[in-house]
Design an enzyme around this catalytic site. Structure first.
Site, PDB file in Angstrom:
ATOM      1  N   TYR A  23       0.870  -1.182   0.000  1.00 51.41           N
ATOM      2  CA  TYR A  23       0.000   0.000   0.000  1.00 51.41           C
ATOM      3  C   TYR A  23       0.902   1.226   0.000  1.00 51.41           C
ATOM      4  CZ  TYR A  23      -3.303   3.569   1.653  1.00 51.41           C
ATOM      5  OH  TYR A  23      -4.063   4.708   1.772  1.00 51.41           O
TER       6      TYR A  23
ATOM      7  N   ASP B 290       9.510   2.967  -1.124  1.00 56.49           N
ATOM      8  CA  ASP B 290       8.504   3.613  -0.280  1.00 56.49           C
ATOM      9  C   ASP B 290       8.857   3.344   1.179  1.00 56.49           C
ATOM     10  OD1 ASP B 290       4.847   3.583  -0.058  1.00 56.49           O
ATOM     11  OD2 ASP B 290       6.414   4.516   1.165  1.00 56.49           O
TER      12      ASP B 290
ATOM     13  N   LYS C  23       5.256  10.069   8.031  1.00 49.83           N
ATOM     14  CA  LYS C  23       5.111   9.607   9.416  1.00 49.83           C
ATOM     15  C   LYS C  23       6.156  10.201  10.374  1.00 49.83           C
ATOM     16  CE  LYS C  23       2.851   5.430   7.738  1.00 49.83           C
ATOM     17  NZ  LYS C  23       1.504   5.342   8.318  1.00 49.83           N
TER      18      LYS C  23
HETATM   19  P1  KE4 Z   1      -0.577   8.536   4.182  1.00 46.51           P
HETATM   20  O1  KE4 Z   1      -1.177   9.139   2.953  1.00 46.51           O
HETATM   21  O2  KE4 Z   1      -1.603   7.709   4.945  1.00 46.51           O
HETATM   22  O3  KE4 Z   1       0.159   9.546   5.075  1.00 46.51           O
HETATM   23  O4  KE4 Z   1       0.588   7.525   3.740  1.00 46.51           O
HETATM   24  C1  KE4 Z   1       0.275   6.523   2.814  1.00 46.51           C
HETATM   25  C2  KE4 Z   1       1.288   5.403   2.925  1.00 46.51           C
HETATM   26  C3  KE4 Z   1       2.273   5.311   1.974  1.00 46.51           C
HETATM   27  N1  KE4 Z   1       3.209   4.335   2.021  1.00 46.51           N
HETATM   28  C4  KE4 Z   1       3.213   3.428   3.028  1.00 46.51           C
HETATM   29  C5  KE4 Z   1       4.261   2.357   3.052  1.00 46.51           C
HETATM   30  C6  KE4 Z   1       2.227   3.478   4.042  1.00 46.51           C
HETATM   31  O5  KE4 Z   1       2.231   2.574   5.040  1.00 46.51           O
HETATM   32  C7  KE4 Z   1       1.243   4.493   4.001  1.00 46.51           C
HETATM   33  C8  KE4 Z   1       0.133   4.596   5.035  1.00 46.51           C
HETATM   34  N2  KE4 Z   1       0.145   3.612   6.061  1.00 46.51           N
HETATM   35  C9  KE4 Z   1      -1.145   3.316   6.657  1.00 46.51           C
HETATM   36  C10 KE4 Z   1      -0.905   2.224   7.697  1.00 46.51           C
HETATM   37  N3  KE4 Z   1      -1.020   0.940   7.155  1.00 46.51           N
HETATM   38  C11 KE4 Z   1      -1.796   4.518   7.217  1.00 46.51           C
HETATM   39  C12 KE4 Z   1      -2.982   4.229   8.119  1.00 46.51           C
HETATM   40  C13 KE4 Z   1      -4.262   4.718   7.508  1.00 46.51           C
HETATM   41  O6  KE4 Z   1      -4.469   4.533   6.283  1.00 46.51           O
HETATM   42  O7  KE4 Z   1      -5.078   5.274   8.289  1.00 46.51           O
END
Ligand code: KE4
Length: 435
Positions: free
Chosen positions: A146, A241, A269
């Protein structure tokens, strides 16, 4: 549901009237574990307290950002002091340069950084940059990884390895999905097939160095370097990523730990210390395509926001000062203590768990049967028992331990987690496994 969480239940009912699904991000709705989501009111160090006054040892930590734990004094002070001087200018500040310089000092492959407001923005922009830099249109991702919710990344695998992607969500145009090819994680042979068939059209391959959005799947030996070799051979870019693994698996991320040399790195993060930040970063020759240095357009009203920059600087400086005795090293030791305890309890209770831990991140699967090993999304769906995890999750909640509300997520430890916290957690896990 006991009255233990009555306040959360009531708030969730109200939230659902005014927010789709009652949450601002789907995983928070607890669909993966059932029941009503817990609403939190405060956090301090390794603990969070919900609206009913229940306290938990927290292993979600806002899905990774809180490397120092909740409300660390250095982070609160940095945000408060900056807020008193202004929250946003829509103009450059020295804080952005300072954080960029710190990221460059820590992350081996990075020579320039562009800050954005989320991981999604980071990966979306990185893919646009790869297309701009190569003049090609196809991208390759891996099943179960993801990278945020940009259209071109919400794509399911087509029927065959080299067939075009299909939308994985309503609203994603077929034409957009068609430019994304999907391969099974750890399937280097499959990736070679894709490059053999369409290599000259591929702009980039994007991958999580640890697949931590399908649980916790480590790269098989040679997989990540194999991506580097193939992208170099065909003139495509290697996008790592590290939104989740950055500053968590090692101070310099997975690329420092495993000697990887991506063209672009996506971050998020931890660099915001709990405030909205993302970044895409990489070799100067690649980043020079980004406007206004180059023609590839990307912008953002609050990109490089002073509060987020201040929080990120305070987090990274506090975590990594002190070298071998740093707070990062402390958090890493606690994560190892937890993982070792989980493995021991799996043996003791004769319950097959697949446990992984790298740096301050960890994850584990409830396996349907011993002897199986999850190395891909297909295997995660085949070998893992989400229902068993859901029962386990609630048993831990009732004992004051908060894990990710989904079997297909990772866990995080902070510098605020004590050895005693881990012991308490392992006692609760033993109780939950016996349940
Ligand atoms: P955000 O757009 O949520 O800040 O980041 C997206 C993203 C991109 N790349 C990786 C490897 C990620 O894990 C994420 C987002 N992680 C999730 C947790 N599995 C965020 C939690 C959520 O969607 O509320």
């Amino acid at each position: 549901m006991t009255t233990k969480y009555a306040g959360s239940v009531e708030l969730f009912e109200a939230a659902q009237n005014v927010i789709p699904g009652g949450v601002n991000s789907p995983v928070r709705a607890f669909r993966g574990v059932g029941g009503s989501p817990i609403f939190f009111r405060s956090g301090a160090g390794s603990r969070v307290t919900d609206v009913d006054g229940n306290e938990f040892i927290d292993y979600v930590l806002s899905w990774g950002p809180l490397l120092l734990g909740h409300a660390h004094p250095a982070v609160v002070a940095a945000i408060s002091e900056q807020a008193a001087r202004g929250t946003s200018f829509g103009a450059p500040t020295e804080l952005e340069t300072e954080l960029a310089e710190l990221v460059i000092a820590l992350v081996p492959s990075v020579e320039q950084v562009r800050f954005v407001n989320s991981g999604t923005e980071a990966t979306m922009s990185a893919l646009r940059l790869a297309r701009a830099a190569t003049g090609r249109e196809l991208i390759v991702k891996f099943s179960g990884c993801y990278h945020g919710h940009a259209d071109m990344l919400l794509v399911a695998a087509g029927s065959g390895v080299a067939t075009l992607g299909l939308p994985d969500s309503p609203g994603v145009p077929a034409a957009t999905a068609a430019n994304t090819l999907t391969v099974e994680y750890n399937d280097l042979a499959g990736l070679k097939q894709v490059f053999a068939a369409r290599g000259e059209q591929i702009a980039a391959v994007i991958v999580e160095p640890i697949a931590a959005n399908m649980g916790f799947v480590l790269p098989e030996p040679g997989f990540l370097q194999g991506i580097r070799d193939l992208t170099s051979e065909y003139g495509a870019l290697f996008i790592l990523d590290e939104v989740m693994t950055g500053f968590r698996v090692a101070p310099g991320g997975a690329q420092a730990l495993w000697g990887l040399d991506p063209d672009i790195t996506c971050l998020g993060k931890v660099i915001g210390g709990g405030l909205p930040v993302g970044a895409y970063a990489g070799k100067r020759t690649v980043m020079q395509h980004v406007a206004p240095a180059g023609p590839m357009y990307q912008a953002g009203t609050l990109s490089g926001n002073p509060l987020a920059m201040a929080a990120g600087l305070a987090t990274l400086r506090t975590a990594f000062d002190g070298g071998a005795e740093s707070l990062f090293t402390q958090a890493q030791s606690r994560a190892a203590q937890l993982a070792d305890g989980l493995r021991a309890l799996s043996e003791e209770c004769n319950i097959p768990l697949q446990v992984g831990q790298v740096g301050t991140m960890f994850g584990f699967y409830f396996l349907k049967q011993a002897g199986t090993r999850v190395t891909s999304y297909a295997e995660a769906k085949q070998y893992v028992d989400p229902a068993r995890y859901a029962k386990f999750f609630w048993s831990l909640c009732d004992q004051g331990v908060y894990l990710a509300p989904s079997q297909f997520e990772a866990g995080f430890v902070s510098a605020a987690h004590s050895s005693e916290d881990i012991d308490i957690t392992l006692r609760a896990i033993r109780e939950a496994l016996g349940a």
